[in-house]
Design a protein around this motif. Structure first.
Motif, PDB file in Angstrom:
ATOM      1  N   ASP A  97       2.238 -12.646 -18.870  1.00 29.26           N
ATOM      2  CA  ASP A  97       3.219 -12.832 -18.046  1.00 29.26           C
ATOM      3  C   ASP A  97       4.523 -13.077 -18.657  1.00 29.26           C
ATOM      4  OD1 ASP A  97       1.518 -14.057 -15.737  1.00 29.26           O
ATOM      5  OD2 ASP A  97       1.227 -15.580 -17.245  1.00 29.26           O
ATOM      6  N   ARG A  98       5.503 -12.052 -18.032  1.00 34.71           N
ATOM      7  CA  ARG A  98       6.874 -11.771 -18.804  1.00 34.71           C
ATOM      8  C   ARG A  98       7.723 -11.958 -17.599  1.00 34.71           C
ATOM      9  NH1 ARG A  98       6.984  -9.332 -23.977  1.00 34.71           N
ATOM     10  NH2 ARG A  98       9.232 -10.170 -23.639  1.00 34.71           N
ATOM     11  N   GLU A  99       8.980 -12.330 -18.209  1.00 38.70           N
ATOM     12  CA  GLU A  99      10.225 -12.497 -17.351  1.00 38.70           C
ATOM     13  C   GLU A  99      10.678 -11.086 -16.812  1.00 38.70           C
ATOM     14  OE1 GLU A  99      11.822 -15.177 -16.115  1.00 38.70           O
ATOM     15  OE2 GLU A  99      10.371 -16.420 -17.365  1.00 38.70           O
ATOM     16  N   SER A 100      10.806 -10.137 -17.721  1.00 39.35           N
ATOM     17  CA  SER A 100      11.309  -8.905 -17.338  1.00 39.35           C
ATOM     18  C   SER A 100      10.139  -7.826 -17.121  1.00 39.35           C
ATOM     19  CB  SER A 100      12.479  -8.488 -18.157  1.00 39.35           C
ATOM     20  OG  SER A 100      11.893  -8.089 -19.387  1.00 39.35           O
ATOM     21  N   ILE A 101      10.376  -6.932 -16.264  1.00 42.68           N
ATOM     22  CA  ILE A 101       9.383  -5.791 -16.162  1.00 42.68           C
ATOM     23  C   ILE A 101       9.346  -5.086 -17.336  1.00 42.68           C
ATOM     24  CG2 ILE A 101      11.119  -4.074 -14.973  1.00 42.68           C
ATOM     25  CD1 ILE A 101       7.399  -5.159 -13.954  1.00 42.68           C
ATOM     26  N   GLY A 102      10.608  -4.677 -18.117  1.00 43.23           N
ATOM     27  CA  GLY A 102      10.622  -3.994 -19.214  1.00 43.23           C
ATOM     28  C   GLY A 102       9.841  -4.839 -20.478  1.00 43.23           C
ATOM     29  N   GLY A 103       9.849  -5.910 -20.583  1.00 40.61           N
ATOM     30  CA  GLY A 103       9.265  -6.777 -21.442  1.00 40.61           C
ATOM     31  C   GLY A 103       7.726  -6.844 -21.131  1.00 40.61           C
ATOM     32  N   LEU A 104       7.290  -6.787 -19.926  1.00 42.35           N
ATOM     33  CA  LEU A 104       5.813  -6.461 -19.461  1.00 42.35           C
ATOM     34  C   LEU A 104       5.464  -5.137 -19.931  1.00 42.35           C
ATOM     35  CD1 LEU A 104       3.358  -7.863 -18.128  1.00 42.35           C
ATOM     36  CD2 LEU A 104       4.279  -6.620 -16.002  1.00 42.35           C
ATOM     37  N   GLN A 105       6.218  -4.241 -19.553  1.00 36.53           N
ATOM     38  CA  GLN A 105       5.578  -2.777 -20.099  1.00 36.53           C
ATOM     39  C   GLN A 105       5.666  -2.851 -21.581  1.00 36.53           C
ATOM     40  OE1 GLN A 105       8.199   0.179 -18.639  1.00 36.53           O
ATOM     41  NE2 GLN A 105       6.965   2.054 -19.655  1.00 36.53           N
ATOM     42  N   ALA A 106       6.348  -3.503 -22.322  1.00 36.24           N
ATOM     43  CA  ALA A 106       6.370  -3.159 -23.501  1.00 36.24           C
ATOM     44  C   ALA A 106       5.115  -4.008 -24.045  1.00 36.24           C
ATOM     45  CB  ALA A 106       7.654  -3.847 -24.274  1.00 36.24           C
ATOM     46  N   THR A 107       4.891  -5.211 -23.844  1.00 37.10           N
ATOM     47  CA  THR A 107       3.818  -5.992 -24.018  1.00 37.10           C
ATOM     48  C   THR A 107       2.506  -5.177 -23.845  1.00 37.10           C
ATOM     49  OG1 THR A 107       5.032  -8.055 -23.984  1.00 37.10           O
ATOM     50  CG2 THR A 107       2.630  -8.154 -23.926  1.00 37.10           C
ATOM     51  N   VAL A 108       2.382  -4.795 -22.563  1.00 33.35           N
ATOM     52  CA  VAL A 108       1.164  -3.984 -22.154  1.00 33.35           C
ATOM     53  C   VAL A 108       0.964  -2.816 -23.103  1.00 33.35           C
ATOM     54  CG1 VAL A 108       0.100  -2.523 -20.253  1.00 33.35           C
ATOM     55  CG2 VAL A 108       0.981  -4.813 -19.759  1.00 33.35           C
ATOM     56  N   ASP A 109       1.846  -2.021 -23.212  1.00 32.46           N
ATOM     57  CA  ASP A 109       1.855  -0.923 -24.214  1.00 32.46           C
ATOM     58  C   ASP A 109       1.287  -1.085 -25.448  1.00 32.46           C
ATOM     59  OD1 ASP A 109       2.780   0.877 -22.011  1.00 32.46           O
ATOM     60  OD2 ASP A 109       4.858   1.173 -23.186  1.00 32.46           O
ATOM     61  N   ASP A 110       1.630  -2.282 -26.028  1.00 29.79           N
ATOM     62  CA  ASP A 110       1.325  -2.918 -27.490  1.00 29.79           C
ATOM     63  C   ASP A 110       0.044  -3.330 -27.208  1.00 29.79           C
ATOM     64  OD1 ASP A 110       3.611  -2.251 -28.509  1.00 29.79           O
ATOM     65  OD2 ASP A 110       4.505  -4.496 -28.473  1.00 29.79           O
ATOM     66  N   TYR A 111      -0.426  -4.177 -26.149  1.00 32.47           N
ATOM     67  CA  TYR A 111      -1.866  -4.426 -26.154  1.00 32.47           C
ATOM     68  C   TYR A 111      -2.685  -3.331 -25.918  1.00 32.47           C
ATOM     69  CZ  TYR A 111      -5.931  -6.536 -23.963  1.00 32.47           C
ATOM     70  OH  TYR A 111      -7.193  -6.929 -23.676  1.00 32.47           O
ATOM     71  N   VAL A 112      -2.254  -2.331 -25.294  1.00 32.75           N
ATOM     72  CA  VAL A 112      -3.497  -1.258 -24.896  1.00 32.75           C
ATOM     73  C   VAL A 112      -3.700  -0.508 -26.526  1.00 32.75           C
ATOM     74  CG1 VAL A 112      -3.579   1.117 -24.125  1.00 32.75           C
ATOM     75  CG2 VAL A 112      -2.890  -0.847 -22.703  1.00 32.75           C
ATOM     76  N   VAL A 113      -2.632  -0.316 -27.217  1.00 29.48           N
ATOM     77  CA  VAL A 113      -3.014   0.191 -28.605  1.00 29.48           C
ATOM     78  C   VAL A 113      -3.788  -0.748 -29.458  1.00 29.48           C
ATOM     79  CG1 VAL A 113      -1.562   0.601 -30.814  1.00 29.48           C
ATOM     80  CG2 VAL A 113      -0.618   1.556 -28.559  1.00 29.48           C
ATOM     81  N   ASN A 114      -3.586  -1.998 -29.294  1.00 33.67           N
ATOM     82  CA  ASN A 114      -4.341  -2.812 -30.105  1.00 33.67           C
ATOM     83  C   ASN A 114      -5.799  -2.760 -29.501  1.00 33.67           C
ATOM     84  OD1 ASN A 114      -2.219  -3.600 -31.854  1.00 33.67           O
ATOM     85  ND2 ASN A 114      -2.003  -5.505 -30.634  1.00 33.67           N
ATOM     86  N   LEU A 115      -5.924  -3.020 -28.295  1.00 35.77           N
ATOM     87  CA  LEU A 115      -7.342  -2.887 -27.746  1.00 35.77           C
ATOM     88  C   LEU A 115      -7.897  -1.535 -28.133  1.00 35.77           C
ATOM     89  CD1 LEU A 115      -9.350  -3.858 -25.698  1.00 35.77           C
ATOM     90  CD2 LEU A 115      -8.020  -2.622 -23.894  1.00 35.77           C
ATOM     91  N   ARG A 116      -7.368  -0.538 -28.131  1.00 33.14           N
ATOM     92  CA  ARG A 116      -7.931   0.880 -28.494  1.00 33.14           C
ATOM     93  C   ARG A 116      -8.559   0.705 -29.893  1.00 33.14           C
ATOM     94  NH1 ARG A 116      -4.218   5.096 -27.446  1.00 33.14           N
ATOM     95  NH2 ARG A 116      -5.030   4.891 -25.234  1.00 33.14           N
ATOM     96  N   VAL A 117      -7.670   0.082 -30.794  1.00 34.10           N
ATOM     97  CA  VAL A 117      -8.385   0.052 -32.044  1.00 34.10           C
ATOM     98  C   VAL A 117      -9.385  -0.968 -32.157  1.00 34.10           C
ATOM     99  CG1 VAL A 117      -7.566  -0.747 -34.574  1.00 34.10           C
ATOM    100  CG2 VAL A 117      -5.820   0.634 -33.093  1.00 34.10           C
ATOM    101  N   ALA A 118      -9.214  -1.839 -31.476  1.00 37.74           N
ATOM    102  CA  ALA A 118     -10.512  -2.844 -31.799  1.00 37.74           C
ATOM    103  C   ALA A 118     -11.807  -2.498 -31.178  1.00 37.74           C
ATOM    104  CB  ALA A 118      -9.793  -4.179 -30.901  1.00 37.74           C
ATOM    105  N   ALA A 119     -11.447  -1.831 -29.980  1.00 34.06           N
ATOM    106  CA  ALA A 119     -12.741  -1.118 -29.384  1.00 34.06           C
ATOM    107  C   ALA A 119     -13.271  -0.078 -30.233  1.00 34.06           C
ATOM    108  CB  ALA A 119     -12.455  -0.284 -27.891  1.00 34.06           C
TER     109      ALA A 119
END
Length: 80
Positions: A45-67
């Motif tokens: 959950d993020r206030e701005s759509i830009g913040g949401l996009q940045a957080t999702v992008d970071d999460y996907v990178v972390n997810l890929r490494v963890a997987a």
């Protein structure tokens, strides 16, 4: 509030638990990660759509490494 839910399936509950545990330390206050069977579910959950996009992008990178790391064989470091 803008939100996203990311669901990824990992073949076994044990693998999903390992991946979720690897991801949780990087979660911000706006993120929640849980395991449902063999699926890791993260809600952001993020206030701005830009913040949401940045957080999702970071999460996907972390997810890929963890997987990728979860696919590595484990090594016993206890030498008897």
């Amino acid at each position: 509030m803008n939100d996203a839910e990311i669901r990824t399936t990992h073949g076994s509950p044990a693998t999903a638990v390992r991946i979720a545990a690897a991801l949780r330390p990087d979660n911000t206050d706006e993120m929640r990660t849980c395991v449902e069977g063999d699926t890791v579910v993260t809600t952001i959950d993020r206030e701005s759509i830009g913040g949401l996009q940045a957080t999702v992008d970071d999460y996907v990178v972390n997810l890929r490494v963890a997987a990728q790391l979860s696919d590595q064989p484990t090594h016993d470091t206890n030498h008897e």
